[in-house]
Design a protein around this motif. Sequence first.
Motif, PDB file in Angstrom:
ATOM      1  N   PHE A   1     -16.165  20.756   0.012  1.00 14.81           N
ATOM      2  CA  PHE A   1     -17.223  19.754   0.113  1.00 14.81           C
ATOM      3  C   PHE A   1     -17.356  19.040  -1.220  1.00 14.81           C
ATOM      4  CE2 PHE A   1     -19.646  23.544  -1.229  1.00 14.81           C
ATOM      5  CZ  PHE A   1     -20.453  23.042  -2.240  1.00 14.81           C
ATOM      6  N   SER A   2     -17.960  17.883  -1.171  1.00 13.06           N
ATOM      7  CA  SER A   2     -18.309  17.164  -2.391  1.00 13.06           C
ATOM      8  C   SER A   2     -19.703  16.595  -2.206  1.00 13.06           C
ATOM      9  CB  SER A   2     -17.298  16.059  -2.699  1.00 13.06           C
ATOM     10  OG  SER A   2     -17.323  15.072  -1.697  1.00 13.06           O
ATOM     11  N   THR A   3     -20.464  16.598  -3.270  1.00 12.31           N
ATOM     12  CA  THR A   3     -21.829  16.093  -3.257  1.00 12.31           C
ATOM     13  C   THR A   3     -22.201  15.728  -4.687  1.00 12.31           C
ATOM     14  OG1 THR A   3     -24.102  16.548  -2.500  1.00 12.31           O
ATOM     15  CG2 THR A   3     -22.894  18.401  -3.491  1.00 12.31           C
ATOM     16  N   THR A   4     -23.479  15.517  -4.921  1.00 15.07           N
ATOM     17  CA  THR A   4     -23.979  15.180  -6.247  1.00 15.07           C
ATOM     18  C   THR A   4     -25.136  16.101  -6.589  1.00 15.07           C
ATOM     19  OG1 THR A   4     -23.377  12.868  -5.877  1.00 15.07           O
ATOM     20  CG2 THR A   4     -24.895  13.304  -7.678  1.00 15.07           C
ATOM     21  N   ILE A   5     -25.135  16.614  -7.808  1.00 10.41           N
ATOM     22  CA  ILE A   5     -26.247  17.426  -8.306  1.00 10.41           C
ATOM     23  C   ILE A   5     -27.282  16.474  -8.874  1.00 10.41           C
ATOM     24  CG2 ILE A   5     -26.946  19.104 -10.061  1.00 10.41           C
ATOM     25  CD1 ILE A   5     -24.144  20.346  -9.774  1.00 10.41           C
ATOM     26  N   GLU A   6     -28.520  16.644  -8.431  1.00 14.45           N
ATOM     27  CA  GLU A   6     -29.619  15.801  -8.898  1.00 14.45           C
ATOM     28  C   GLU A   6     -30.695  16.689  -9.503  1.00 14.45           C
ATOM     29  OE1 GLU A   6     -30.723  13.642  -5.350  1.00 14.45           O
ATOM     30  OE2 GLU A   6     -29.210  12.118  -5.755  1.00 14.45           O
ATOM     31  N   ALA A   7     -30.582  16.957 -10.798  1.00 19.92           N
ATOM     32  CA  ALA A   7     -31.579  17.753 -11.509  1.00 19.92           C
ATOM     33  C   ALA A   7     -32.547  16.773 -12.156  1.00 19.92           C
ATOM     34  CB  ALA A   7     -30.920  18.639 -12.552  1.00 19.92           C
ATOM     35  N   GLY A   8     -33.821  16.893 -11.851  1.00 12.48           N
ATOM     36  CA  GLY A   8     -34.836  15.952 -12.306  1.00 12.48           C
ATOM     37  C   GLY A   8     -34.719  15.553 -13.767  1.00 12.48           C
ATOM     38  N   GLY A   9     -34.676  14.258 -14.023  1.00  9.60           N
ATOM     39  CA  GLY A   9     -34.687  13.734 -15.377  1.00  9.60           C
ATOM     40  C   GLY A   9     -33.328  13.696 -16.071  1.00  9.60           C
ATOM     41  N   THR A  10     -32.278  14.170 -15.428  1.00 11.09           N
ATOM     42  CA  THR A  10     -30.953  14.129 -16.044  1.00 11.09           C
ATOM     43  C   THR A  10     -30.032  13.269 -15.186  1.00 11.09           C
ATOM     44  OG1 THR A  10     -30.166  16.091 -14.865  1.00 11.09           O
ATOM     45  CG2 THR A  10     -31.241  16.456 -17.003  1.00 11.09           C
ATOM     46  N   PRO A  11     -28.953  12.757 -15.778  1.00 11.87           N
ATOM     47  CA  PRO A  11     -28.004  11.988 -14.969  1.00 11.87           C
ATOM     48  C   PRO A  11     -27.450  12.838 -13.831  1.00 11.87           C
ATOM     49  CG  PRO A  11     -27.567  11.684 -17.307  1.00 11.87           C
ATOM     50  CD  PRO A  11     -28.576  12.783 -17.190  1.00 11.87           C
ATOM     51  N   ARG A  12     -27.126  12.202 -12.723  1.00 18.16           N
ATOM     52  CA  ARG A  12     -26.577  12.906 -11.556  1.00 18.16           C
ATOM     53  C   ARG A  12     -25.139  13.315 -11.842  1.00 18.16           C
ATOM     54  NH1 ARG A  12     -26.567   9.227  -7.099  1.00 18.16           N
ATOM     55  NH2 ARG A  12     -26.230   7.655  -8.674  1.00 18.16           N
ATOM     56  N   GLN A  13     -24.765  14.528 -11.421  1.00 19.29           N
ATOM     57  CA  GLN A  13     -23.434  15.079 -11.678  1.00 19.29           C
ATOM     58  C   GLN A  13     -22.672  15.252 -10.374  1.00 19.29           C
ATOM     59  OE1 GLN A  13     -21.664  16.213 -14.657  1.00 19.29           O
ATOM     60  NE2 GLN A  13     -20.118  16.111 -13.054  1.00 19.29           N
ATOM     61  N   PRO A  14     -21.552  14.524 -10.192  1.00 20.06           N
ATOM     62  CA  PRO A  14     -20.723  14.778  -9.011  1.00 20.06           C
ATOM     63  C   PRO A  14     -20.145  16.191  -9.081  1.00 20.06           C
ATOM     64  CG  PRO A  14     -20.107  12.710 -10.086  1.00 20.06           C
ATOM     65  CD  PRO A  14     -21.032  13.436 -11.008  1.00 20.06           C
ATOM     66  N   VAL A  15     -19.982  16.825  -7.921  1.00 18.74           N
ATOM     67  CA  VAL A  15     -19.376  18.152  -7.863  1.00 18.74           C
ATOM     68  C   VAL A  15     -18.543  18.253  -6.591  1.00 18.74           C
ATOM     69  CG1 VAL A  15     -21.408  19.198  -6.771  1.00 18.74           C
ATOM     70  CG2 VAL A  15     -19.777  20.651  -7.971  1.00 18.74           C
ATOM     71  N   MET A  16     -17.389  18.895  -6.716  1.00 20.47           N
ATOM     72  CA  MET A  16     -16.557  19.213  -5.562  1.00 20.47           C
ATOM     73  C   MET A  16     -16.391  20.719  -5.533  1.00 20.47           C
ATOM     74  SD  MET A  16     -13.887  16.193  -6.243  1.00 20.47           S
ATOM     75  CE  MET A  16     -14.489  16.003  -7.913  1.00 20.47           C
TER      76      MET A  16
END
Length: 148
Positions: free
Chosen positions: A96-111
Amino acid sequence: MFKIARSTFTMPFLPGSIGFDQVDNEYLAQYCLTERWTGDLSNGLFQLGERAARLHGLEQRNCGLLNLVRCYTAQDRSHVLELFEQAATISSSFCFSTTIEAGGTPRQPVMCVGESMGLEQRYAGAIIGVFIFPRFQLDTPGTVVPQQ
């Protein structure tokens, strides 16, 4: 991308069984960070590497599935949970691939690429895999932030 397939391998890949030389490793490291993870289906705990835990916004390397996916893009969480649920019921390979969205930080793609095995007995087995984090982060839609 959310894919799962019944595992048809007679034997899982063994370390060193696939040719991967130092040059390949350097190219991979130039573009992304990779880190292995494991999941124990008898107790439901996942063990992440130090960097994967940090990038997922977790304070500890051991976590449950819900804690792991809570930082993923909201519309992807249910797909990832469903994929893990399927992998926990029958030996399979998945990605799978998605994006990590941790509040206040840039979004990080992850596979993620992984496989489940040893599910012959109820409440037993393991899931193993690797997280792949591209060496860039996403700030706002259309903006790319280089990763330090």
